[in-house]
Motif scaffolding. Structure first.
Motif, short mmCIF file in Angstrom:
data_model
loop_
_atom_site.label_atom_id
_atom_site.label_comp_id
_atom_site.label_asym_id
_atom_site.label_seq_id
_atom_site.Cartn_x
_atom_site.Cartn_y
_atom_site.Cartn_z
N TRP A 229 0.88 -1.19 0.00
CA TRP A 229 0.00 0.00 0.00
C TRP A 229 0.91 1.22 0.00
CZ3 TRP A 229 -2.09 3.50 4.00
CH2 TRP A 229 -3.33 4.05 3.66
N PRO A 230 1.00 1.95 -1.12
CA PRO A 230 2.07 2.94 -1.30
C PRO A 230 1.78 4.29 -0.65
CG PRO A 230 0.72 2.85 -3.26
CD PRO A 230 0.17 1.80 -2.33
N HIS A 231 1.57 4.29 0.66
CA HIS A 231 1.25 5.54 1.36
C HIS A 231 2.03 5.63 2.67
CE1 HIS A 231 -1.98 6.34 -1.47
NE2 HIS A 231 -2.44 5.12 -1.27
N GLN A 232 2.24 6.87 3.10
CA GLN A 232 2.89 7.14 4.37
C GLN A 232 1.81 7.37 5.42
OE1 GLN A 232 5.42 10.29 2.31
NE2 GLN A 232 6.84 9.60 3.90
N PHE A 233 2.01 6.80 6.61
CA PHE A 233 0.97 6.88 7.62
C PHE A 233 1.55 6.65 9.01
CE2 PHE A 233 1.34 2.39 6.60
CZ PHE A 233 1.31 1.78 7.85
N GLU A 234 0.81 7.05 10.01
CA GLU A 234 0.98 6.54 11.37
C GLU A 234 -0.39 6.07 11.83
OE1 GLU A 234 2.63 7.45 15.84
OE2 GLU A 234 1.81 9.13 14.69
N LEU A 235 -0.42 4.85 12.33
CA LEU A 235 -1.65 4.26 12.84
C LEU A 235 -1.47 4.05 14.34
CD1 LEU A 235 -4.39 3.11 11.84
CD2 LEU A 235 -3.27 0.90 11.59
N VAL A 236 -2.40 4.60 15.11
CA VAL A 236 -2.34 4.48 16.57
C VAL A 236 -3.61 3.79 17.05
CG1 VAL A 236 -2.34 5.73 18.77
CG2 VAL A 236 -0.84 6.48 16.91
N LEU A 237 -3.43 2.78 17.86
CA LEU A 237 -4.56 2.17 18.56
C LEU A 237 -4.49 2.62 20.01
CD1 LEU A 237 -7.02 0.19 18.37
CD2 LEU A 237 -5.50 -1.51 19.41
N LYS A 238 -5.47 3.42 20.42
CA LYS A 238 -5.55 3.90 21.80
C LYS A 238 -6.60 3.06 22.52
CE LYS A 238 -6.68 8.07 24.46
NZ LYS A 238 -7.11 9.50 24.34
N ALA A 239 -6.18 2.28 23.50
CA ALA A 239 -7.07 1.39 24.23
C ALA A 239 -7.24 1.92 25.65
CB ALA A 239 -6.50 -0.02 24.27
N THR A 240 -8.47 2.28 25.99
CA THR A 240 -8.79 2.73 27.33
C THR A 240 -9.63 1.66 28.00
OG1 THR A 240 -8.79 5.03 26.56
CG2 THR A 240 -9.76 4.60 28.73
N LEU A 241 -9.04 1.01 29.00
CA LEU A 241 -9.68 -0.10 29.67
C LEU A 241 -10.05 0.32 31.09
CD1 LEU A 241 -7.22 -2.97 28.61
CD2 LEU A 241 -9.22 -2.10 27.37
N THR A 242 -11.33 0.34 31.39
CA THR A 242 -11.83 0.64 32.72
C THR A 242 -12.89 -0.42 33.03
OG1 THR A 242 -13.39 2.25 31.79
CG2 THR A 242 -11.26 3.09 32.58
N GLU A 243 -14.09 0.01 33.37
CA GLU A 243 -15.19 -0.95 33.43
C GLU A 243 -15.73 -1.23 32.04
OE1 GLU A 243 -16.96 3.12 33.64
OE2 GLU A 243 -15.26 2.11 34.59
N THR A 244 -15.22 -0.51 31.06
CA THR A 244 -15.57 -0.69 29.66
C THR A 244 -14.30 -0.85 28.84
OG1 THR A 244 -15.52 1.67 29.08
CG2 THR A 244 -17.58 0.81 29.98
N VAL A 245 -14.47 -1.28 27.59
CA VAL A 245 -13.39 -1.35 26.62
C VAL A 245 -13.65 -0.26 25.57
CG1 VAL A 245 -12.30 -2.72 24.80
CG2 VAL A 245 -13.07 -3.83 26.91
N LYS A 246 -12.73 0.68 25.45
CA LYS A 246 -12.83 1.69 24.40
C LYS A 246 -11.59 1.61 23.54
CE LYS A 246 -13.60 6.58 23.38
NZ LYS A 246 -13.80 7.96 23.94
#
Length: 297
Positions: A134-151
């Motif tokens: 895939w010929p593109h420049q990128f930054e991919l971030v997965l931000k996981a906030t775990l409390t009583e829920t999963v976000k």
């Protein structure tokens, strides 16, 4: 859900987060918080497990999942990116289904201990291998906030000079007691039945699973609820940044066809996915970002 894995601790990353590995040096982040237990693999930034104390797991992981650097993991929440399903002829031939993010090695960008949980950020950036696909420049971030829920927030940033479009999914496998104990409500009335050549159909927004299902619903106007009478709980799925929700269960024949799913695995899982499935995708201009989220509570 991960107790069958034989892991050795490699490092302590925060009060509740440690880096561990199996006998093949496949790496996991293990979260032991006073309110919950959870696990990720660095392979794919893949949430494998989440379970509140003294409750049934919320996230399902196949007991026969295969952990190696070449294969996506069966269960958890795979990150499908930068396309969903087949890549499409415009991108080329023989490209991996559901993109390359779920089979790439991510790095841990940040860990914050919260008063009621933990926030972990994983990062993936373009490199020589990704640009072949895939010929593109990128930054991919997965931000996981775990409390009583999963976000989970999947943040796609265009670090190049030209715009690009992408499709994606947070391919959430929810843990359920059994299909006949569950009712799904809050779905859009309009959907495409992928087991019937993508035929457009309508429903009343309620679904009970009694057979194989592979459906792409138009984006819901509300949260989606999985009512589980046996577990006596409701799982609520709230999505943003998406254009659709995918509901999937392979049923008997599908489970039997997977080497990395027990034959009866379909009985305890149900996918309700926050997705971008429209062929035109989501366009991101140079220097801009877009966020796809799912929150499971």
């Amino acid at each position: 859900m991960i107790s069958h894995l034989s892991l050795q601790k490699k490092d302590t990353l925060s009060n509740s987060v440690s880096l561990q590995s199996d006998e093949n040096d496949f790496e996991f982040l293990i979260i032991n918080h006073k309110n919950f237990d959870a696990a990720f693999s660095l392979h794919g930034a893949h949430l494998l497990h989440f379970q509140l104390k003294d409750q049934a797991p919320i996230i399902w992981l196949s007991k026969t999942a295969i952990f190696n650097e070449n294969k996506a993991i069966r269960g958890g929440v795979p990150v499908c990116w930068p396309w969903f399903g087949p890549a499409g002829k415009s991108l080329g031939d023989n490209l991996p289904g559901h993109g390359f993010a779920r089979t790439s090695k991510w790095t841990v960008k940040n860990i914050d201990e919260l008063s009621n949980g933990v926030e972990i950020q994983f990062s993936l950036t373009d490199n020589e291998e990704t640009r072949k696909l895939w010929p593109h420049q990128f930054e991919l971030v997965l931000k996981a906030t775990l409390t009583e829920t999963v976000k989970l927030e999947l943040i796609s940033t265009n670090t190049g000079a030209e715009s690009f479009f992408y499709r994606a999914a947070l391919h959430s496998y929810l843990a359920i007691s059994s299909p006949d104990a569950c009712k799904i409500t809050g779905l859009n009335k309009n959907y495409a039945d992928m087991l019937d050549s993508g035929k457009a159909k309508t429903s009343d927004g309620t679904l009970i699973i009694t057979e194989p299902v592979d459906t792409i619903y138009q984006k819901s106007e509300s949260a989606i609820t999985v009512e589980d009478s046996t577990y006596q709980r409701n799982l609520t799925v709230t999505n943003t940044g998406n254009d659709s929700e995918v509901v999937w269960n392979p049923w008997i024949s599908g489970a039997e066809a997977f080497a990395d799913m027990p034959d009866d695995g379909y009985k305890t899982m149900l996918c309700v996915e926050s997705a971008i499935t429209d062929p035109v995708g989501e366009t991101i201009a140079a220097g801009q970002s877009h966020t796809l989220t799912t929150t499971i509570s």
